[in-house]
Design a protein around this motif. Sequence first.
Motif, PDB file in Angstrom:
ATOM      1  N   ALA A 190       0.825  -1.223   0.000  1.00  0.00           N
ATOM      2  CA  ALA A 190       0.000   0.000   0.000  1.00  0.00           C
ATOM      3  C   ALA A 190       0.847   1.256   0.000  1.00  0.00           C
ATOM      4  O   ALA A 190       0.544   2.233   0.685  1.00  0.00           O
ATOM      5  N   LEU A 191       1.920   1.252  -0.769  1.00  0.00           N
ATOM      6  CA  LEU A 191       2.722   2.467  -0.889  1.00  0.00           C
ATOM      7  C   LEU A 191       2.031   3.439  -1.831  1.00  0.00           C
ATOM      8  O   LEU A 191       1.288   3.042  -2.712  1.00  0.00           O
ATOM      9  N   TYR A 192       2.289   4.725  -1.654  1.00  0.00           N
ATOM     10  CA  TYR A 192       1.700   5.725  -2.527  1.00  0.00           C
ATOM     11  C   TYR A 192       2.587   5.852  -3.764  1.00  0.00           C
ATOM     12  O   TYR A 192       3.722   6.318  -3.662  1.00  0.00           O
ATOM     13  N   PRO A 193       2.065   5.451  -4.922  1.00  0.00           N
ATOM     14  CA  PRO A 193       2.943   5.326  -6.097  1.00  0.00           C
ATOM     15  C   PRO A 193       3.504   6.641  -6.598  1.00  0.00           C
ATOM     16  O   PRO A 193       4.540   6.666  -7.239  1.00  0.00           O
ATOM     17  N   HIS A 194       2.845   7.711  -6.319  1.00  0.00           N
ATOM     18  CA  HIS A 194       3.301   8.980  -6.866  1.00  0.00           C
ATOM     19  C   HIS A 194       4.228   9.718  -5.898  1.00  0.00           C
ATOM     20  O   HIS A 194       4.622  10.841  -6.144  1.00  0.00           O
ATOM     21  N   MET A 195       4.558   9.086  -4.773  1.00  0.00           N
ATOM     22  CA  MET A 195       5.465   9.730  -3.813  1.00  0.00           C
ATOM     23  C   MET A 195       6.763   8.942  -3.729  1.00  0.00           C
ATOM     24  O   MET A 195       6.774   7.731  -3.904  1.00  0.00           O
ATOM     25  N   PHE A 200       4.765  10.693   5.235  1.00  0.00           N
ATOM     26  CA  PHE A 200       3.419  11.207   4.940  1.00  0.00           C
ATOM     27  C   PHE A 200       2.593  11.442   6.199  1.00  0.00           C
ATOM     28  O   PHE A 200       1.949  12.475   6.351  1.00  0.00           O
ATOM     29  N   SER A 201       2.639  10.466   7.133  1.00  0.00           N
ATOM     30  CA  SER A 201       1.781  10.617   8.317  1.00  0.00           C
ATOM     31  C   SER A 201       2.187  11.826   9.128  1.00  0.00           C
ATOM     32  O   SER A 201       1.336  12.539   9.683  1.00  0.00           O
ATOM     33  N   LYS A 238       3.603  14.496   7.904  1.00  0.00           N
ATOM     34  CA  LYS A 238       3.201  15.687   7.146  1.00  0.00           C
ATOM     35  C   LYS A 238       1.732  15.996   7.392  1.00  0.00           C
ATOM     36  O   LYS A 238       1.355  17.156   7.538  1.00  0.00           O
ATOM     37  N   LYS A 256       7.752   2.131  -7.825  1.00  0.00           N
ATOM     38  CA  LYS A 256       7.819   1.218  -8.962  1.00  0.00           C
ATOM     39  C   LYS A 256       9.261   0.872  -9.323  1.00  0.00           C
ATOM     40  O   LYS A 256       9.524  -0.026 -10.106  1.00  0.00           O
ATOM     41  N   ARG A 310       7.504   3.183   6.969  1.00  0.00           N
ATOM     42  CA  ARG A 310       6.381   4.100   7.151  1.00  0.00           C
ATOM     43  C   ARG A 310       5.753   3.898   8.517  1.00  0.00           C
ATOM     44  O   ARG A 310       5.353   4.849   9.193  1.00  0.00           O
TER      45      ARG A 310
END
Lengths: 318, 460, 352
Positions: free
Chosen positions: C85-90, C98-99, C101, C132, C146
């Motif tokens: 469940a990684l954020y692909p665009h980050m 992220f958390s 932030k 990716k 994370r």
Amino acid sequence: MENRRRDVAVNAVGHAAKAGKTPAFERQRQRFFWLLLAPVLAILAVVTLLPTLYLLVTSFTPLNLANPATAWDFSDPLVNYRTLLTDDRLHNSFWVQAKLSVVTVVLQLLFGLVVALLLNMRTPLMNALRTSFLVPMVLPPIVVAIIWKVLYSPDISPAWWLFQLLGWNVQTPITDASWALTAIIVADTWEWFPFTMIIILAALAMMPEEQREAAEVDGASIWQLTWYITLPYLKGTLLVAGLFRLIDSIKTFPLIYILTDGGPGSVTEVSNYYIFVQSFSFSYIGYSAAVTMVLLAMIVVLSWVIIRAVSGGSNAQE
Amino acid sequence: MKRDDRTAAETAASAGLFRRDVLKFALAGSALAAVGLRAPAVLANAKPFEGVTLRGACFQHIFHTYIQKLLPEFEEQTGMKVEFDLQAFPVYNQRMDLELSTHGSSYDFCNITHSFSGRWISAGWLTPLNDFLNDPNKTAADFDPDDFVSGTQIAYIDANKQLHGFAWEAGAMLLAASRFDILDKEGIAMPTTLAGMIDVCKAIHNKNGVAAFVADRLHHWNFPPYLMGFGGKVFRDPPRDLMPVLDTPEVIEAATYYSELLSNYCPPGVLSYTDDQAMRNQLAGRANMRINAMSWLLPLAKSDDSRVKDTVRFALMPEGPAGGFPACNANAYGIPAGSNQKDAAWAFIQWATSKKTFERTALEMGGLATPRRSIIEDPRYKEALTINGQDIASMYLDVLERSGREGYMAYRTVPIWPQTGEKINKAIERIASGQADAATSMKAAQAEAVEDIKKAGVKL
Amino acid sequence: MNGVRIEGVRKAYGALDVLHGIDIDIEDGEFVTLVGPSGCGKSTLLRMIAGLETISDGTINIAGRVVNEVAPKDRDIAMVFQNYALYPHMTVAQNMGFSLKLRGVDALKIKSAVEAAAEILDLSKLLERYPKQLSGGQRQRVAMGRAIVRDPEVFLFDEPLSNLDAKLRVQMRSEIKGLHQRLKTTTIYVTHDQIEAMTMADKIVVMRDGRVEQVGKPLDLYDRPANLFVAGFIGSPSMNFLPATMSAGSVRMADGIALPAGARADAGNAPQQVMYGIRPEHIAVAAEGIPATVSLVEPTGAETVLSFAIGKETLTAVVRDRLSVQPGDQVFLQFQQGAEHLFDAASGARLA
């Protein structure tokens, strides 16, 4: 034993490939492929390519259907192209088209996005409303145009009945030079936002649930989730939907024909409407062919630019 | 021996002769009998067009419904079948324009729309009818082409006096006030001058919630009478000198007047009104005065949907400083140049525009915008067109005759009229919607018209 | 009290009951695995602890606080998902930070927290890469990073190694275990792989059909499974079960073969249907004993897995020696003394 035979065959193919010759079965496969494709290509060529070529050739003549002498008159092949350089009404139509396209695409993306996000919440109310949101897009365009004509005609419009109740004196936008284009934009957005909505909804349905959960665990509120996670995920989808709508917006016709006839004056006269008037009201086929060619070239360039941007974007997506 | 032979030969010969003669006489006899059995209204033998299917195209109009009701008789007499292809007015014009340009044979008869008549006739897309008229075998003696009021036929005669069509409907511009009672209450009579009309508008606008005036958005039809009334012209001297003169002070004054009418004394949104919408407005009593062809105004008195039957009043179109030039048009049946069944087509057109047919359509069915003088002067017609004590028939005839006599409608029947009319349309829209003042707009229209006419290949 | 307490927790989807009253106590700093077959409810339970599923009945306590009504972000937990469940665009750094932030933490503090976590997980060189561009193992480490950055009270792992190949799985197993030893954070780990459970856990919770079958230390579960299900689930290759009848102090199979039961066999009482359990590694091939026919020989290199037919039943044995037996050979089997298990055939419960 069998292995050795297989190896020989494989080596043969390998050698042949290295030598640049495609093996027999590969050639046969390709032939079959082209055989199946041929009927479609033939039909496309006749229906699309030939008329386009004819238009291109005609654009070099001053063809006027009422004047038979003008057919195949190649004495001054660039006359139409010279004329369109100085045709103010044509330039105005490009400007009107640009305004219409940009605003409608942005609005349709926005509305489609908002409604798709709402529908994606999958509450019972939203599920019930989902089909009704599709209605504007499903209606025949001419029916949509007539619906909005009624809405914009003060003496028969339910909206004006409401305005009267509230004591407002509102002018109808379709005869107001400053508002006519806005009136068309509103009707067009109503008609086509379901298109972007459906595309975005499909993409949202495919969005991995885990990303949303991870963000939830990370502490994202609904706004933060939408802004940081959902929207970046939708970037490619939004571009594709926007491209579709952009190209389609250049074909806007029924709304203009029914609501404003390009007017008042020429404030809602978009390029393809101008072409329509030139060719079917005046029979200036030669000139309108030239304008059509220019429009076609612009659309091709635009599509190429946007497709490059989209595929570049989707490369960063994975 | 010899004598016997000769006798036999003679006998044989004379027997054969006799038989031939008998056959001949028998045939002739039966032919005469056949001819004598019926007395066809149209010439030639019975069922002369057996097996022919005639196809015609027109725009949607109630007159064709009347004709289609009467068709069975015609089809019975002639043996042909007649099929109508009807479309909405703007669609019909565009499609017919394209169709005629191909010299196709899809249609054997068609409607010659007035504003396109110059274009279609000068391009050679229609068949001249003079040969048919001069042939007694093809035209009945009582057809009487001169019975058509001059103003209704003038559009269909080309420079060489060749006739291309016969009118089935005529339009004469009149003024009608749906709520004359409102004028009457203020002690105002129907205006006779344009200046007077705008004063009337000022006085009655929005009284009782009724707009003083209403018009449709076909300014290229509605506006030129005002233009000419103020002393202007559309072209310098049609059909020879086609230089447009749309930017003269008179035209600008007329444009200012007309746009003021639209902007200040009409219902809101009038710039988007189709002719049907404008009529509905009047029928419902939401707008008072309108100037348009009689067929758009008669429903105020005749239609079941009309709420103003008792309060409608008619008058001739008010005159401007240079006189009165109420518009007059007609729509005619003609034969496309490419038709392969021209004789049959002519038989149909003759029948459809004959006195007998018009008697039925005008007097019995209510199609009162008729082009034949004999019908207009018929007492039954006069009676049908006496509305609230007024003799509308005379007004109608007056306009038809005047336009034929003075020829001021010539601007509308030149080949480049569609383009020029469109420029006038846009110009009025610009002024009435406040985008430009009259002078700027008409000057722009003039420039655009000149540009466009040159593009059509006309030498100015 | 710290740690996690699950009391009488039930979960129902409409009329369908999925969890039927779960009671588990997890000590502070403990590594607990929830293990069981697919559909046993272990993931559901984990998600309920995380707050991604609602709790139909019962309470869940984290660090002394009842968290039934508390939103996931306020439960002080961090979750590692099966599919990362990684954020692909980050980038990796942005994913990990992220958390923080979202909470509005200062950018510099975020940077140092991320770098610290990256140090622990050997991700320092990958911070600017996108998901990716990473391998499966690297992505899993980013997911863990994370979680670490949040410095939570409890780590929740939802089958994190299922998507990795066997070799990587073994490697990651030790890494996760090593991480736990270092950070000493309470960890709840869901898996369907009993080897993972055995090697990593301080305590195992075996679940089946929404119920807890047994809770205990790994070796306790191994040596003394409480019922047939746990006995068969823990241990690979799994325990052999032979249906038999126990009466008058002896255990016999249906065709009369006697099975060594020693003191376990209950002298006296009526004959009882039992399941006789014996683990593969407690079976040896000998000169005398229970007669059996060899049916399959599978050498793995370090040991040999043998399958036998005893009467109508099959038996699996694991031996260290290289035996020269062929399928079809008649041999004799001996069971390690005292290594047998007896279960009531009807209820599955352990008998002594």
